[in-house]
Structures are given as C-alpha cells and as structure tokens.
Design an enzyme around this catalytic site. Sequence first.
Site, PDB file in Angstrom:
ATOM      1  N   ASP A  57       0.842  -1.183   0.000  1.00 16.71           N
ATOM      2  CA  ASP A  57       0.000   0.000   0.000  1.00 16.71           C
ATOM      3  C   ASP A  57       0.886   1.244   0.000  1.00 16.71           C
ATOM      4  OD1 ASP A  57      -3.095   0.741   0.740  1.00 16.71           O
ATOM      5  OD2 ASP A  57      -1.696   2.224   1.533  1.00 16.71           O
ATOM      6  N   ILE A  58       0.683   2.128  -0.988  1.00 18.18           N
ATOM      7  CA  ILE A  58       1.496   3.336  -1.076  1.00 18.18           C
ATOM      8  C   ILE A  58       1.153   4.268   0.086  1.00 18.18           C
ATOM      9  CG2 ILE A  58       2.047   5.362  -2.485  1.00 18.18           C
ATOM     10  CD1 ILE A  58       1.416   3.735  -4.949  1.00 18.18           C
ATOM     11  N   GLU A  62      -4.789   2.334  -4.159  1.00 20.03           N
ATOM     12  CA  GLU A  62      -3.325   2.274  -4.122  1.00 20.03           C
ATOM     13  C   GLU A  62      -2.822   0.974  -3.532  1.00 20.03           C
ATOM     14  OE1 GLU A  62      -4.565   4.428  -0.288  1.00 20.03           O
ATOM     15  OE2 GLU A  62      -5.287   4.128  -2.328  1.00 20.03           O
TER      16      GLU A  62
END
Length: 407
Positions: free
Chosen positions: A251-252, A291
């Site tokens: 996950d960004i 994301e």
Amino acid sequence: MTQLNAIFATLSIVLAAFLLLALLLHRHYPSQRYMHWMMLAIASMILGFSSGFLIEDGDLQLLSVVVLYTMSATLTCQTILVMTDAKRKFPATLPLAIVLAGGTVGTAVAGYPFVYNTIPFHFGCGAPLFEAGWRMFRQEPKRPVDLAIAACLMVMVVLFGVRGIGFAYLFDPVTTYADIESSKFATLTILVMALPGLTLSLLMVYRMLDTAASNYRLASQTDSLTGLLNRAAFASRVDKAGDGAFLILCDIDYFKRVNDNWGHAVGDAALVSLAELFREINVVAGRLGGEEFAVLLAGANDKQARLAAEGIRTAFSLRTIEGMPQDERLTASFGVAAVEKGDGFDKSFKRADEALYAAKNQGRNRVSFAAAQQPTESGNKPSLQSGKPSRERMQRVLDQSRLRHAG
C-alpha cells in the site's frame, strides 16, 4: 450462361456474403485493423469473378482478370502483414507481382499466345500469397488457426503454378483465350482453387472472432490503468497456489496527499510506476483497488519472501514519479503472509492485511510479517517462471534504481 460463367456467378455471390459478414463484424470489432484489407481483397476477387461473365470482350476481360486477381492476392498478403503486426508496411513481393502482371498485359497486347503470357500472371498472383503463407507459418506463438491459414495460402500458391504451367502444357499456342477459359481444365482448376480460397476466408473470420474473444478475456482479468491482474483474477491465482506460496500486500503511503498536492494524473503515474517495478522483477502482481497492490510468490520460503518485499520497498522508494518534484519520493508499506494449504485468497488476504496495518501503525515504509505465519523450510531455488524474483535479479533492480534515481 456457360458453365464457367455460372461458377463465377456462384463464387461472386458466396464471396459477397463473406464481404457482408466481414463488414458487420468490423463494426463490432473495429480494433481488428486488418479487416479493412481483408474486405478489399474479397471485393477485388468478387470483381474479378464478375468480369468473367459481365465482360464479353476477350481482351478487356483478360486485362480486368489480370489486374483484379493480382490486386486480390497482394491485398491478401497485406492483410496477413497487418494481422501479424509485421514491421513491413507493404508486401515485399508487391513490385514482383506488378512486374509479372504487367508482363502478361504487355505480351497479350503484343500478340503473344495466351498459353505463354498467362504464366507470369499466375506466378504474379502466387508470389504475394507465398509471402503471406510464409509469414503465417513463422508467426509466434503458432496457433492452429494460423497454421491452417498458412496451409490454405500455400495450397493456393501451388494451384496457381499448376494452372499457369498447365495452360502452356495442355493447349496449343494457337488456342484462344476464350477457348481455354471455357475448357474443362480451366473450370476444374477454378473449382479446386475456390475450396482453399473460401476456407481461407472462413479461417480469417474465425481468427478475428477468436482474437477478439481473447482480448475481452484479457481485459476482464486486468486492471485498465496498470495492466496488472485485477482483484478477481489475482484471487484466482492465489486460490490455485500450492504449498510454499506467499502473499505480499503493498500500500502506497500517504497516497491521498499525492492526489491532493499534485493531482490525480500524478497519482495515476505513481500507480503505474509501481506496476512497472513489479514487471521489472517479473513477479505475479495485481492491483486490488486504489493504491493497494498484491504480489504472489510461488515456491518461496520466508527469507525469500522477506527479500522480495524489502527489495520492492527499497526500489520503489528510489523511483522518481512523473509530475512530482525531483526531491520528492514515495514509499510503501508491506504485509506478508504465507498462503497456507486450504486457506485460499480470503484467509491469506486477511492475515496479510493485518500485517500491512501493523506496518502502517509502526511508522510506514516497512515490511511486517503476519503473526500467524509459519516459516517454511523450502529448499527450492528461486524461479522466475514461478513468480518469485531471484536475489540476483532483485539486486540488479535495486542497483539500477539507485543509479537512475540517485540524488
């Protein structure tokens, strides 16, 4: 109407039906660019057959047949070139076909016997068909329909040669064009050549439908922005994974700030950049939504899973994102869980997701293992085909990233 004219009329009607079918299909599948050329090839052949019973003047009929048949053969070759994404824009045999067709017209005007000047015409038609057949035969990967198309094309090449040479061998030089065209030999060869020709049209239509269906299947399994597997397709891969597989969720970090500060286009560029990293290290990856991404490592152990996650984390933190300031970098957090036997995607995802949240709570830009994960002792060496990056490949990606994004 003579027997030969009846055959020409029948073939014209059948080809007109193929042309209508191709036109209707092209309206539904406009992405199949070669259909334009295929329809032109069929239309040329229809006009060639029609001239056989619509034009009564022998010299004019011969001229139209030579021009239209040669045009149909070269357009067929052009269809194959576009179909197979060849680098060449036009058939390599196009000049030869034009020269041979011109030779037939020239010698006919000069008064040479038809039995001789028809030979270059038939070889002029055969040359582009041979190029097309050879192109299909060399097409990779070799699909059964491609080999069948190649076979039809090569059969037509042989029949054109047999027909051209047969005229010179079976008939006296003084025999007129009208007498030869109404002979049993000419009628028989037209009927025999019609079989692979019509089969070729059917195969081309089938290939177009098969390709369109494959494209739709691919589109239904991939994320439109990144080109990675979508959630459903990735979950299916995890469900089919055997022992020794690991699920890595990614996950960004602070992704909402990217969209807020630089816009959604830059946010999309960040997602695409991470997807490109997954492709560089050759792993099975998917975009689960927003994301959040996932990686499946098959035939791995806990050390290899940690190496992969840490390598991806480091490499991504070094990448520059188009549209962001040069001194700005993004990071990502990772949760890793073993895909235990019988668990499938849902249970594995839950454990990896818990590990991901733990990484977020511990400060982000880090890798966290699921608490329930049991380390495996698999001694298998990393395999790119299994979806697991090797240590050497991961190190190369890291080195390249440092050089490319230094500073």
